[in-house]
Design an enzyme around this catalytic site. Structure first.
Site, mmCIF file in Angstrom:
data_model
loop_
_atom_site.group_PDB
_atom_site.id
_atom_site.type_symbol
_atom_site.label_atom_id
_atom_site.label_comp_id
_atom_site.label_asym_id
_atom_site.label_seq_id
_atom_site.Cartn_x
_atom_site.Cartn_y
_atom_site.Cartn_z
ATOM 1 N N ARG A 201 7.385 -1.417 -7.036
ATOM 2 C CA ARG A 201 6.170 -1.600 -7.838
ATOM 3 C C ARG A 201 6.500 -2.069 -9.252
ATOM 4 O O ARG A 201 7.662 -2.226 -9.619
ATOM 5 C CB ARG A 201 5.342 -0.320 -7.927
ATOM 6 C CG ARG A 201 4.691 0.058 -6.633
ATOM 7 C CD ARG A 201 3.473 0.928 -6.940
ATOM 8 N NE ARG A 201 2.887 1.396 -5.727
ATOM 9 C CZ ARG A 201 2.156 0.631 -4.934
ATOM 10 N NH1 ARG A 201 1.903 -0.596 -5.272
ATOM 11 N NH2 ARG A 201 1.681 1.121 -3.815
ATOM 12 N N LYS B 172 7.925 0.870 1.184
ATOM 13 C CA LYS B 172 8.619 0.188 0.071
ATOM 14 C C LYS B 172 10.002 0.799 -0.203
ATOM 15 O O LYS B 172 10.976 0.085 -0.364
ATOM 16 C CB LYS B 172 7.761 0.237 -1.210
ATOM 17 C CG LYS B 172 6.465 -0.548 -1.098
ATOM 18 C CD LYS B 172 5.620 -0.450 -2.340
ATOM 19 C CE LYS B 172 5.059 0.931 -2.597
ATOM 20 N NZ LYS B 172 4.142 1.431 -1.566
ATOM 21 N N ASN C 213 0.817 -1.228 0.000
ATOM 22 C CA ASN C 213 0.000 0.000 0.000
ATOM 23 C C ASN C 213 0.855 1.284 0.000
ATOM 24 O O ASN C 213 2.053 1.231 0.286
ATOM 25 C CB ASN C 213 -0.914 0.004 1.234
ATOM 26 C CG ASN C 213 -2.247 0.664 0.950
ATOM 27 O OD1 ASN C 213 -2.360 1.507 0.049
ATOM 28 N ND2 ASN C 213 -3.263 0.307 1.712
ATOM 29 N N ILE C 214 0.223 2.399 -0.278
ATOM 30 C CA ILE C 214 0.894 3.704 -0.218
ATOM 31 C C ILE C 214 1.467 3.871 1.196
ATOM 32 O O ILE C 214 0.784 3.588 2.183
ATOM 33 C CB ILE C 214 -0.098 4.858 -0.502
ATOM 34 C CG1 ILE C 214 -0.722 4.707 -1.888
ATOM 35 C CG2 ILE C 214 0.561 6.217 -0.362
ATOM 36 C CD1 ILE C 214 -1.761 5.777 -2.216
ATOM 37 N N ALA C 215 2.720 4.311 1.270
ATOM 38 C CA ALA C 215 3.412 4.638 2.523
ATOM 39 C C ALA C 215 3.708 3.445 3.437
ATOM 40 O O ALA C 215 4.069 3.632 4.596
ATOM 41 C CB ALA C 215 2.641 5.710 3.305
ATOM 42 N N GLU D 238 11.246 3.888 -7.674
ATOM 43 C CA GLU D 238 10.043 4.297 -8.396
ATOM 44 C C GLU D 238 10.199 5.740 -8.867
ATOM 45 O O GLU D 238 10.668 6.595 -8.112
ATOM 46 C CB GLU D 238 8.849 4.200 -7.439
ATOM 47 C CG GLU D 238 7.540 4.559 -8.088
ATOM 48 C CD GLU D 238 6.368 4.300 -7.157
ATOM 49 O OE1 GLU D 238 5.486 3.544 -7.545
ATOM 50 O OE2 GLU D 238 6.347 4.850 -6.054
ATOM 51 N N GLU E 184 -0.453 14.286 -1.016
ATOM 52 C CA GLU E 184 -1.273 13.224 -0.431
ATOM 53 C C GLU E 184 -2.063 13.668 0.802
ATOM 54 O O GLU E 184 -2.674 12.845 1.472
ATOM 55 C CB GLU E 184 -0.366 12.040 -0.049
ATOM 56 C CG GLU E 184 0.260 11.362 -1.256
ATOM 57 C CD GLU E 184 1.336 10.342 -0.894
ATOM 58 O OE1 GLU E 184 1.731 9.574 -1.778
ATOM 59 O OE2 GLU E 184 1.804 10.337 0.274
HETATM 60 N N1 DCP Z 1 0.172 6.148 -7.360
HETATM 61 C C1 DCP Z 1 -1.008 6.060 -8.073
HETATM 62 N N2 DCP Z 1 -1.106 5.186 -9.112
HETATM 63 C C2 DCP Z 1 -0.082 4.370 -9.416
HETATM 64 C C3 DCP Z 1 1.106 4.411 -8.688
HETATM 65 C C4 DCP Z 1 1.204 5.308 -7.646
HETATM 66 O O1 DCP Z 1 -1.953 6.808 -7.787
HETATM 67 N N3 DCP Z 1 -0.220 3.542 -10.443
HETATM 68 C C5 DCP Z 1 0.326 7.178 -6.320
HETATM 69 C C6 DCP Z 1 0.046 6.754 -4.916
HETATM 70 C C7 DCP Z 1 0.972 7.623 -4.110
HETATM 71 C C8 DCP Z 1 2.172 7.852 -5.026
HETATM 72 O O2 DCP Z 1 1.677 7.622 -6.342
HETATM 73 O O3 DCP Z 1 0.370 8.851 -3.814
HETATM 74 C C9 DCP Z 1 3.339 6.930 -4.737
HETATM 75 O O4 DCP Z 1 2.786 5.679 -4.364
HETATM 76 P P1 DCP Z 1 3.576 4.381 -3.973
HETATM 77 O O5 DCP Z 1 2.788 3.597 -2.998
HETATM 78 O O6 DCP Z 1 3.931 3.653 -5.210
HETATM 79 O O7 DCP Z 1 4.919 4.924 -3.322
HETATM 80 P P2 DCP Z 1 5.176 5.387 -1.852
HETATM 81 O O8 DCP Z 1 6.281 6.408 -1.910
HETATM 82 O O9 DCP Z 1 3.912 5.800 -1.192
HETATM 83 O O10 DCP Z 1 5.672 4.051 -1.232
HETATM 84 P P3 DCP Z 1 6.395 3.788 0.151
HETATM 85 O O11 DCP Z 1 6.058 4.852 1.132
HETATM 86 O O12 DCP Z 1 5.867 2.431 0.535
HETATM 87 O O13 DCP Z 1 7.850 3.780 -0.170
#
Ligand code: DCP
Length: 253
Positions: free
Chosen positions: A120, A33, A28-30, A52, A189
């Site tokens: 991802r 990863k 999931n987001i945040a 990413e 976000e």
């Molecule tokens: N996002 C989206 N659609 C996608 C890929 C990502 O809407 N196909 C969005 C969701 C987040 C941002 O992009 O607002 C980054 O999402 P990720 O979960 O891929 O990356 P994070 O940085 O949140 O991951 P983490 O905190 O786990 O490192």
């Protein structure tokens, strides 16, 4: 688990490239990863993490002058109905580029099982985010049909180059991800609600645990999945991290 039969019998450059295993980190987001990927990079010299390209979505550049024209991540969160399709197109295109990057020479010289780790993949783009936006009505049925058409076409054309040999699923309750999202404070976000994270969690679970997502790519149904309990504070607790590394090494060897 991920070892291939021709692992030690390389005869040319293509065999060398084929020796490299491609693994994506999903969750999931945040959930953590990026942190997980960075820690992983330090833990094994045969592993290369490809981050990413989120920065690119925050700063779309004009094709000719390469000046920043907009922040598509922000636009998508401000007006999902209008911008989700555009965002998902852009996100998947940049991901295709990332997944097509050839492994660095260092990795090709590795003794053990060299692994390229992606944050991802083109698969979570489609089967988590784009699908979710379609189910929420933010991507309409025409856009969804067009998206699926070009996505299937590109993945099939690139074939082996965008296939995965493994998936690491960082699994955590949406409430935990909400806390971490608040702590990191990415401006775009700030409007994200728990309800949205719950929906994304369900999409991950359907795809990687229940296996009930209808996948277009038959090979994807057979990709091994390593599930890690990412509700644990793996960055702060060395014991948790050591356990994760053991699980990852077993998975890679
Ligand atoms: N996002 C989206 N659609 C996608 C890929 C990502 O809407 N196909 C969005 C969701 C987040 C941002 O992009 O607002 C980054 O999402 P990720 O979960 O891929 O990356 P994070 O940085 O949140 O991951 P983490 O905190 O786990 O490192």
């Amino acid at each position: 688990l991920l070892r291939s039969p021709h692992c030690h019998s390389s005869t040319g450059p293509m065999d060398d490239i084929n020796r490299v295993k491609r693994v994506s980190i999903e969750g999931n987001i945040a959930v953590g990863k990026s942190t997980f990927a960075q820690l992983l990079q330090f833990a094994g010299q045969d592993w290369e993490v490809v981050p990413e390209p989120v920065g690119k979505w925050q700063s779309i550049e004009s094709g000719s002058s390469q000046q920043k024209v907009s922040n598509l991540l922000d636009m998508m969160y401000q007006d999902p109905q209008r911008w989700s399709y555009t965002f998902q197109t852009n996100s998947c295109m940049s991901r295709m580029r990332t997944q097509l990057q050839p492994p660095p020479a260092r990795l090709l010289r590795a003794e053990g099982v060299p692994v390229q780790v992606f944050e991802r993949s083109v698969y979570s783009d489609r089967y988590v985010f784009a699908l979710n936006m379609f189910e929420l009505g933010c991507i309409n049925s025409t856009e969804w049909a067009v998206y699926q058409d070009w996505h299937s076409f590109l993945v099939e054309q690139f074939g082996r180059q965008v296939e995965l040999e493994g998936i690491i699923y960082l699994r955590a309750p949406p409430q935990k991800c909400m806390e971490r999202l608040g702590q990191r404070g990415r401006v775009e976000e700030k409007g994200v609600q728990l309800d949205y994270l719950e929906k994304l969690h369900t999409q991950h679970e359907r795809w990687l645990i229940d296996k009930s997502t209808k996948l277009h790519f038959e090979r994807l149904t057979r990709v091994p999945v390593l599930v890690l309990d990412a509700s644990l504070e793996f960055e702060e607790d060395p014991k948790v991290w050591a356990k994760f590394i053991t699980q990852v090494k077993d998975f890679f060897s």
